[in-house]
Design a protein around this motif. Sequence first.
Motif, PDB file in Angstrom:
ATOM      1  N   CYS A   1       0.851  -1.185   0.000  1.00 13.56           N
ATOM      2  CA  CYS A   1       0.000   0.000   0.000  1.00 13.56           C
ATOM      3  C   CYS A   1       0.891   1.241   0.000  1.00 13.56           C
ATOM      4  O   CYS A   1       1.843   1.320   0.798  1.00 13.56           O
ATOM      5  CB  CYS A   1      -0.903   0.001   1.230  1.00 13.56           C
ATOM      6  SG  CYS A   1      -1.918   1.501   1.394  1.00 13.56           S
TER       7      CYS A   1
ATOM      8  N   THR B   1       0.452   3.985   1.220  1.00  9.76           N
ATOM      9  CA  THR B   1       0.365   4.701   2.500  1.00  9.76           C
ATOM     10  C   THR B   1       0.762   3.831   3.679  1.00  9.76           C
ATOM     11  O   THR B   1       1.506   4.259   4.565  1.00  9.76           O
ATOM     12  CB  THR B   1      -1.074   5.215   2.724  1.00  9.76           C
ATOM     13  OG1 THR B   1      -1.440   6.066   1.644  1.00  9.76           O
ATOM     14  CG2 THR B   1      -1.181   5.983   4.038  1.00  9.76           C
ATOM     15  N   CYS B   2       0.289   2.587   3.680  1.00 11.75           N
ATOM     16  CA  CYS B   2       0.445   1.721   4.856  1.00 11.75           C
ATOM     17  C   CYS B   2       1.599   0.727   4.747  1.00 11.75           C
ATOM     18  O   CYS B   2       1.907   0.031   5.713  1.00 11.75           O
ATOM     19  CB  CYS B   2      -0.858   0.963   5.109  1.00 11.75           C
ATOM     20  SG  CYS B   2      -2.304   2.032   5.275  1.00 11.75           S
TER      21      CYS B   2
ATOM     22  N   CYS C   1      -6.590  -1.981   0.417  1.00 15.40           N
ATOM     23  CA  CYS C   1      -5.892  -2.013   1.704  1.00 15.40           C
ATOM     24  C   CYS C   1      -6.873  -2.396   2.805  1.00 15.40           C
ATOM     25  O   CYS C   1      -8.001  -1.882   2.854  1.00 15.40           O
ATOM     26  CB  CYS C   1      -5.277  -0.639   1.981  1.00 15.40           C
ATOM     27  SG  CYS C   1      -4.406  -0.543   3.577  1.00 15.40           S
TER      28      CYS C   1
ATOM     29  N   ASN D   1      -6.802  -1.670   5.938  1.00 18.72           N
ATOM     30  CA  ASN D   1      -6.978  -0.639   6.963  1.00 18.72           C
ATOM     31  C   ASN D   1      -8.175   0.246   6.592  1.00 18.72           C
ATOM     32  O   ASN D   1      -8.201   0.854   5.515  1.00 18.72           O
ATOM     33  CB  ASN D   1      -5.714   0.211   7.095  1.00 18.72           C
ATOM     34  CG  ASN D   1      -4.532  -0.626   7.543  1.00 18.72           C
ATOM     35  OD1 ASN D   1      -4.678  -1.547   8.342  1.00 18.72           O
ATOM     36  ND2 ASN D   1      -3.348  -0.322   7.019  1.00 18.72           N
ATOM     37  N   ARG D   2      -9.151   0.323   7.473  1.00 15.41           N
ATOM     38  CA  ARG D   2     -10.407   1.000   7.157  1.00 15.41           C
ATOM     39  C   ARG D   2     -10.210   2.470   6.831  1.00 15.41           C
ATOM     40  O   ARG D   2     -10.939   3.041   6.027  1.00 15.41           O
ATOM     41  CB  ARG D   2     -11.389   0.845   8.325  1.00 15.41           C
ATOM     42  CG  ARG D   2     -11.864  -0.594   8.526  1.00 15.41           C
ATOM     43  CD  ARG D   2     -12.925  -0.670   9.603  1.00 15.41           C
ATOM     44  NE  ARG D   2     -13.432  -2.026   9.766  1.00 15.41           N
ATOM     45  CZ  ARG D   2     -14.376  -2.370  10.642  1.00 15.41           C
ATOM     46  NH1 ARG D   2     -14.917  -1.430  11.432  1.00 15.41           N
ATOM     47  NH2 ARG D   2     -14.781  -3.615  10.737  1.00 15.41           N
ATOM     48  N   ARG D   3      -9.256   3.097   7.449  1.00 14.16           N
ATOM     49  CA  ARG D   3      -9.039   4.513   7.180  1.00 14.16           C
ATOM     50  C   ARG D   3      -8.350   4.749   5.839  1.00 14.16           C
ATOM     51  O   ARG D   3      -8.264   5.887   5.383  1.00 14.16           O
ATOM     52  CB  ARG D   3      -8.204   5.131   8.299  1.00 14.16           C
ATOM     53  CG  ARG D   3      -8.915   5.174   9.647  1.00 14.16           C
ATOM     54  CD  ARG D   3      -8.063   5.886  10.682  1.00 14.16           C
ATOM     55  NE  ARG D   3      -8.738   5.973  11.976  1.00 14.16           N
ATOM     56  CZ  ARG D   3      -8.222   6.567  13.047  1.00 14.16           C
ATOM     57  NH1 ARG D   3      -7.008   7.121  12.991  1.00 14.16           N
ATOM     58  NH2 ARG D   3      -8.906   6.595  14.181  1.00 14.16           N
ATOM     59  N   CYS D   4      -7.863   3.676   5.249  1.00  8.68           N
ATOM     60  CA  CYS D   4      -7.149   3.804   3.980  1.00  8.68           C
ATOM     61  C   CYS D   4      -8.014   3.265   2.834  1.00  8.68           C
ATOM     62  O   CYS D   4      -8.613   4.024   2.081  1.00  8.68           O
ATOM     63  CB  CYS D   4      -5.811   3.073   4.048  1.00  8.68           C
ATOM     64  SG  CYS D   4      -4.852   3.164   2.522  1.00  8.68           S
TER      65      CYS D   4
ATOM     66  N   ALA E   1      -7.166   1.922   0.084  1.00  5.87           N
ATOM     67  CA  ALA E   1      -6.660   2.248  -1.252  1.00  5.87           C
ATOM     68  C   ALA E   1      -6.632   1.016  -2.147  1.00  5.87           C
ATOM     69  O   ALA E   1      -6.337  -0.093  -1.678  1.00  5.87           O
ATOM     70  CB  ALA E   1      -5.252   2.834  -1.144  1.00  5.87           C
TER      71      ALA E   1
END
Length: 396
Positions: A200, A202-203, A234, A236-239, A241
């Motif tokens: 990802c 971001t992550c 991704c 991760n819920r906040r992402c 992507a």
Amino acid sequence: MHFFTGGCGDMLAFTKAGFLSLYAANHHSASAATARGNFPGLFVKEADLQSVDMRSVPPAQVLVASPICTEASPNSGRTAPRNPVELDENGRPKPGPDWPQTRITMWEPVRYAEVHRPMAYVGENVPAFGNSPLFKAWLHVWDALGYIPTLASVNAAHLKVEGMRPLPQSRDRLVWCFLRQDIGAANGLPDLRPTCDAICPTCGPVEGVQHWKKNPGFPVGEYGRRSRQYYYVCPNRRCGAPLEPITRGIGDVIDPMVRGDRFGDGYFKGKQRVTRTPYEQATRDRVAIGLERYRGKPFIVTLRNHCDASSLDDPIGTLSAQGGGHHYLASPTADLSVDECEYRPLTILEKARCQGFPDDHEFAGKEPDQRLQVGNAVPVNVAFWLAQRVMAVLPH
């Protein structure tokens, strides 16, 4: 219990996952010999299952059977015949388009389950099978027998499987587990949510999760395709992507010791191997594209519509049921000449590696028989993932 064993990809995977195979059946002599040769002591029945009384087949806790259902799927390029068979003056059918009755095979697992009531029925097919007119009716039959279906669409080049690497072949499959209702009530349903390794932006490194653009309650489709398409995101819920799966290149399974022929010399046409035929212009064009694109590095030429040349760092496209005769290795010379390029088809061993078979797995029969078994095989990593997920919900 294994029906339609073929190259034994599913049997190999289920054995690896801890299952004991009791019985295998296939009408194809070479496929039956492959099962006997790789699994000593296994009882192998060489017969059309349509002719087998299921009361004569032993009971088992799990039935593994991937029906052959190619005629009416887009993958085969054919649709159901609309016209009746024409008869000659003697009342015999006139020659016409080939339409083998392999669709009948989807009902053989039903016959087995009606008699023996296994805890689970497991199988796979092309995604188009799930969109065929008979599929939902088939699910209703299993519901009437007391089984709960769980479906998933996976790609062998992406699937994250504990203990196995992704395959260097992009192969979309529809997989399923029909679990008996009492087993599901006691232990829950198998988790058939596929994931992939991805990066990802971001992550960082994550396990990508499947995301369906529409109709997630009926997860039947192909990766990145227009109809019912899915992709990975991704976790991760906040992402959330969109992600590209990390894949494995076909170069991992290429044998550098196998040499090809000079492209300009053409190829032998027919079994006699006497006269060489020049390659068609479309093939020359594909080789020329690869020479320009990869500038001296070996590459794959794919002889399919809308395909040309691809890198050895990427997976190849799906091996066909006829044994994957669409993929060729091109090795350029220093002058980057099309005619001087070394050119050869992938070997049976290389294709078997693309399906996840170990090198010591032996395919019986002549070369066409072996190509058929490899091309028709269940990808070993897909079957292994499925076997692990099913094992987790069975009583021990």
